[in-house]
Enzyme design. Structure first.
Site, PDB file in Angstrom:
ATOM      1  N   LYS A   1       7.553  -9.439  -1.455  1.00  0.00           N
ATOM      2  CA  LYS A   1       6.864  -9.153  -0.183  1.00  0.00           C
ATOM      3  C   LYS A   1       6.472 -10.471   0.456  1.00  0.00           C
ATOM      4  O   LYS A   1       5.715 -11.247  -0.120  1.00  0.00           O
ATOM      5  CB  LYS A   1       5.628  -8.281  -0.436  1.00  0.00           C
TER       6      LYS A   1
ATOM      7  N   ASP B   1      -1.171 -10.754   7.367  1.00  0.00           N
ATOM      8  CA  ASP B   1      -1.384  -9.310   7.479  1.00  0.00           C
ATOM      9  C   ASP B   1      -2.701  -9.045   8.210  1.00  0.00           C
ATOM     10  O   ASP B   1      -3.771  -9.132   7.627  1.00  0.00           O
ATOM     11  CB  ASP B   1      -1.411  -8.696   6.062  1.00  0.00           C
TER      12      ASP B   1
ATOM     13  N   LYS C   1      -7.558  -4.838  10.125  1.00  0.00           N
ATOM     14  CA  LYS C   1      -8.498  -5.161   9.044  1.00  0.00           C
ATOM     15  C   LYS C   1      -9.804  -5.673   9.648  1.00  0.00           C
ATOM     16  O   LYS C   1      -9.768  -6.404  10.634  1.00  0.00           O
ATOM     17  CB  LYS C   1      -7.915  -6.265   8.151  1.00  0.00           C
TER      18      LYS C   1
ATOM     19  N   ASP D   1      -0.550 -13.084   1.858  1.00  0.00           N
ATOM     20  CA  ASP D   1       0.179 -11.824   1.658  1.00  0.00           C
ATOM     21  C   ASP D   1       1.678 -12.042   1.452  1.00  0.00           C
ATOM     22  O   ASP D   1       2.442 -11.092   1.342  1.00  0.00           O
ATOM     23  CB  ASP D   1      -0.072 -10.905   2.863  1.00  0.00           C
TER      24      ASP D   1
ATOM     25  N   ASP E   1      -1.736  -0.679   8.080  1.00  0.00           N
ATOM     26  CA  ASP E   1      -2.110  -1.715   7.111  1.00  0.00           C
ATOM     27  C   ASP E   1      -1.412  -1.498   5.762  1.00  0.00           C
ATOM     28  O   ASP E   1      -1.427  -2.382   4.909  1.00  0.00           O
ATOM     29  CB  ASP E   1      -3.638  -1.740   6.938  1.00  0.00           C
TER      30      ASP E   1
ATOM     31  N   GLU F   1       1.573  -1.806   5.013  1.00  0.00           N
ATOM     32  CA  GLU F   1       2.844  -2.283   5.563  1.00  0.00           C
ATOM     33  C   GLU F   1       3.781  -2.845   4.502  1.00  0.00           C
ATOM     34  O   GLU F   1       4.988  -2.830   4.666  1.00  0.00           O
ATOM     35  CB  GLU F   1       2.573  -3.340   6.646  1.00  0.00           C
TER      36      GLU F   1
ATOM     37  N   ARG G   1       4.645  -1.788   1.563  1.00  0.00           N
ATOM     38  CA  ARG G   1       5.551  -0.775   0.994  1.00  0.00           C
ATOM     39  C   ARG G   1       6.684  -0.437   1.956  1.00  0.00           C
ATOM     40  O   ARG G   1       7.767  -0.048   1.547  1.00  0.00           O
ATOM     41  CB  ARG G   1       4.743   0.459   0.592  1.00  0.00           C
TER      42      ARG G   1
HETATM   43  N1  BES Z   1      -1.925  -7.055   1.799  1.00  0.00           N
HETATM   44  C1  BES Z   1      -2.743  -5.930   1.592  1.00  0.00           C
HETATM   45  C2  BES Z   1      -3.256  -5.815   0.166  1.00  0.00           C
HETATM   46  C3  BES Z   1      -4.297  -6.797  -0.257  1.00  0.00           C
HETATM   47  C4  BES Z   1      -5.629  -6.494  -0.113  1.00  0.00           C
HETATM   48  C5  BES Z   1      -3.956  -7.976  -0.879  1.00  0.00           C
HETATM   49  C6  BES Z   1      -6.596  -7.386  -0.562  1.00  0.00           C
HETATM   50  C7  BES Z   1      -4.920  -8.855  -1.315  1.00  0.00           C
HETATM   51  C8  BES Z   1      -6.244  -8.563  -1.164  1.00  0.00           C
HETATM   52  C9  BES Z   1      -1.978  -4.658   1.914  1.00  0.00           C
HETATM   53  O1  BES Z   1      -1.022  -4.769   2.898  1.00  0.00           O
HETATM   54  C10 BES Z   1      -2.962  -3.655   2.385  1.00  0.00           C
HETATM   55  O2  BES Z   1      -3.542  -3.876   3.423  1.00  0.00           O
HETATM   56  N2  BES Z   1      -3.136  -2.590   1.640  1.00  0.00           N
HETATM   57  C11 BES Z   1      -4.058  -1.588   1.974  1.00  0.00           C
HETATM   58  C12 BES Z   1      -3.428  -0.263   1.651  1.00  0.00           C
HETATM   59  C13 BES Z   1      -4.186   0.932   2.167  1.00  0.00           C
HETATM   60  C14 BES Z   1      -4.190   0.935   3.679  1.00  0.00           C
HETATM   61  C15 BES Z   1      -3.539   2.173   1.635  1.00  0.00           C
HETATM   62  C16 BES Z   1      -5.324  -1.822   1.138  1.00  0.00           C
HETATM   63  O3  BES Z   1      -5.224  -2.268  -0.004  1.00  0.00           O
HETATM   64  O4  BES Z   1      -6.406  -1.599   1.663  1.00  0.00           O
HETATM   65 ZN    ZN Z   2      -0.221  -6.650   3.169  1.00  0.00          ZN
HETATM   66 MN    MN Z   3      -1.854  -4.483   4.819  1.00  0.00          MN
END
Ligand code: BES
Ligand code: ZN
Ligand code: MN
Length: 510
Positions: A277, A282, A289, A300, A359, A361, A363
């Site tokens: 990834k 992000d 966010k 990210d 968010d 994204e 996946r």
């Molecule tokens: N890049 C983030 C995951 C992340 C969060 C990495 C904190 C490092 C620290 C990912 O794209 C994301 O935003 N995931 C969401 C998923 C949710 C919307 C289902 C998350 O973890 O909140």
């Molecule tokens: Zn992300």
């Molecule tokens: Mn995200």
């Protein structure tokens, strides 16, 4: 930093000499008269120079030195040079990870004070595992010496510029040491490359510049082919999910596809696919966010940097395994074209996805890239991603989450993580998780109906794009990918470069 091997233990000329020391518990008489016994810790050391032994015995302060793990003792010797004794505690409990941590700590203690040092290797080696001990120490030195200072006007340059590794071993043994050192140099350099990519700011390293940098970097690698797909190619590939993430970006998406074919490849040569990834930033997209969570989202892209670094090391080691590396690179930004929640898009394999949260994204990008990688029919496919914040909740920020559709592959990765002394823990993908990401108006939705088991549901989503029969594993490095300051060979803030060594170990043992 220069690191050279020398075949004489009694190096002179450097300002600092680093030796090891252990201890053991011994029963001694409590008093001279009484018969009662008490346990006491006594020093055990080998491979000390005569000069050190003598100076140590003459020193009053040395009486209080116990050689405990992490306990340092410095002493000025007759020649005027300083000896630093690194306590390693109980010798029977010594591990490679202790060596890594203690060498990193030692480096940090001395790098601002001395210009050059001799590390007297022979006293630091695990019995029967000399080469591995050396690799562990030298890779830790490289990792500890890392700084990201390219944007600082005044750089804090380490004083320590050269380390001589001294050994008393015969040349034939030392030859093996040389190979172990060479391997550590490769690993150290690849970790640095990955950390530099991740730490670079998103306005500087965005999808287009990142792909260019990799293209430049692979010019130095042998037997590697590179193909870079842009927006038009992704459209041709029908990567509707990847394109949806990129829709709001000022930059074109990039899918960097690298292939390494070893010189002596046969029809039996194993083929491993690594997918990463690569979100250069992000923001969350329309599902924006909050400010505090958005901070540091330049990281990210750690999954892509991790698999790239492992690939790069494997190529430099000329491992006898075919490796394909696929990096899905874009940012997740917002403009008038950005994908809106409730949008329905179609993935490369024809499955439709309702994007309920922009968010989630990673996946979406990985689904399409993993599916693309399946075309090459690898023997195993491993993806690495900073996929979910939920993995930090589940495992803490120090552990890599592992998900897989193939237990043999999962077991190999767990074993490699153990060999590399990196924390990895397997979590399940159960049918209930798979069902929870089914949508009413599309085949799938990109988030579960609630936040519970968020990491597993993310993994379950990606699994939908893995072609049947392909062994796949997903590594969620959202925690372990950065800020691993509990380790002396990682910086408190910034890319950790962890999991690269696990992947290298896996590729070595395929
Ligand atoms: N890049 C983030 C995951 C992340 C969060 C990495 C904190 C490092 C620290 C990912 O794209 C994301 O935003 N995931 C969401 C998923 C949710 C919307 C289902 C998350 O973890 O909140
Ligand atoms: Zn992300
Ligand atoms: Mn995200």
């Amino acid at each position: 930093m220069k690191i050279n091997l020398s075949f004489e233990a009694n190096q002179s000329g450097t300002e600092l000499h680093i030796f090891s020391c252990f201890n053991k518990t011994q029963e001694v008489k409590a008093t001279k008269k009484a018969d009662t016994k008490k346990a006491e810790k006594v020093l055990v050391h080998s491979h000390w120079s005569e000069e050190l032994t003598e100076s140590f015995e003459h020193s009053v302060a040395s009486k209080h030195y116990k050689g405990e793990c992490g306990e340092l003792f410095s002493i000025t010797m007759m020649s005027g040079a300083t000896a630093l004794i690194v306590g390693l505690g109980d010798k029977t409990k010594l591990t490679k990870e202790i060596l890594r941590r203690q060498i990193a700590t030692t480096y940090k203690a001395v790098s601002g004070k001395y210009e050059d040092a001799t590390l007297h290797l022979d006293g630091f080696l695990l019995k029967g595992h000399a080469e591995e001990s050396i690799t562990a120490m030298i890779e830790a030195l490289h990792m500890a010496a890392y700084t990201f200072d390219r944007h600082l006007a005044v750089k804090k340059k380490a004083k320590l510029q050269s380390i001589t590794l001294a050994t008393n071993e015969k040349k034939t043994v030392a030859k093996k040491f040389e190979a172990a050192i060479a391997e550590a140099h490769i690993i150290g350099e690849c970790v640095k490359v990955a950390r530099d990519f991740v730490n670079e700011a998103p306005n500087i390293l965005h999808s287009e510049t990142y792909a260019k940098e990799i293209e430049k970097d692979v010019k130095n690698l042998k037997h590697v082919k590179i193909k870079i797909l842009g927006k038009a190619e992704l459209k041709k590939e029908k990567m509707g999910m990847f394109l949806a993430v990129n829709a709001g970006s000022a930059y074109e998406p990039r899918l960097v596809h690298l292939t390494y074919t070893p010189a002596k490849a046969t029809s039996k040569t194993k083929h491993i696919a690594l997918v990463g990834k690569g979100l250069t930033f992000d923001t969350g997209g329309y599902s924006l966010k909050p400010g505090a969570s958005m901070m540091n989202m330049k990281f990210d892209m750690a999954g892509s940097a991790t698999v790239y670094a492992a690939f790069r090391a494997a190529v430099q080691m000329q491992l006898p395994v075919k490796i394909s590396c696929y990096l899905g690179i874009t940012d997740n930004a917002v403009n008038h074209l950005a994908v809106m929640p409730d949008s329905i898009v179609t993935g490369r394999n024809g499955k439709t996805v309702e994007i309920l949260n922009t968010d989630a994204e990673g996946r979406l990008v990985l689904g399409d890239v993993v599916n693309y990688a399946c075309d090459d029919k690898p023997d195993a496919l491993i993806d690495a991603a900073t996929l979910t914040g939920a993995i930090l909740v589940a495992l803490g920020s120090e552990v890599c989450g592992l998900f897989s559709n193939n237990q043999k592959l999962a077991d190999s990765l767990l074993k490699s993580a153990k060999n590399a002394d990196e924390y990895m823990w397997q979590l399940p993908i159960i049918d209930e998780h798979k069902n929870d990401i089914k949508a009413l108006v599309a085949d799938l939705k990109n988030i579960g109906s609630n936040g519970n088991g968020g990491s597993a549901k993310g993994a379950a989503f990606i699994e939908n794009f893995v072609e049947p029969g392909i062994a796949w594993a997903h590594l969620d490095i959202a925690g372990i990918g950065d800020s691993q300051g509990h380790l002396p060979y990682c910086s408190p803030k910034g890319a950790s470069g962890l999991i690269i060594r696990t992947l290298i170990d896996y590729l070595k043992n395929v």
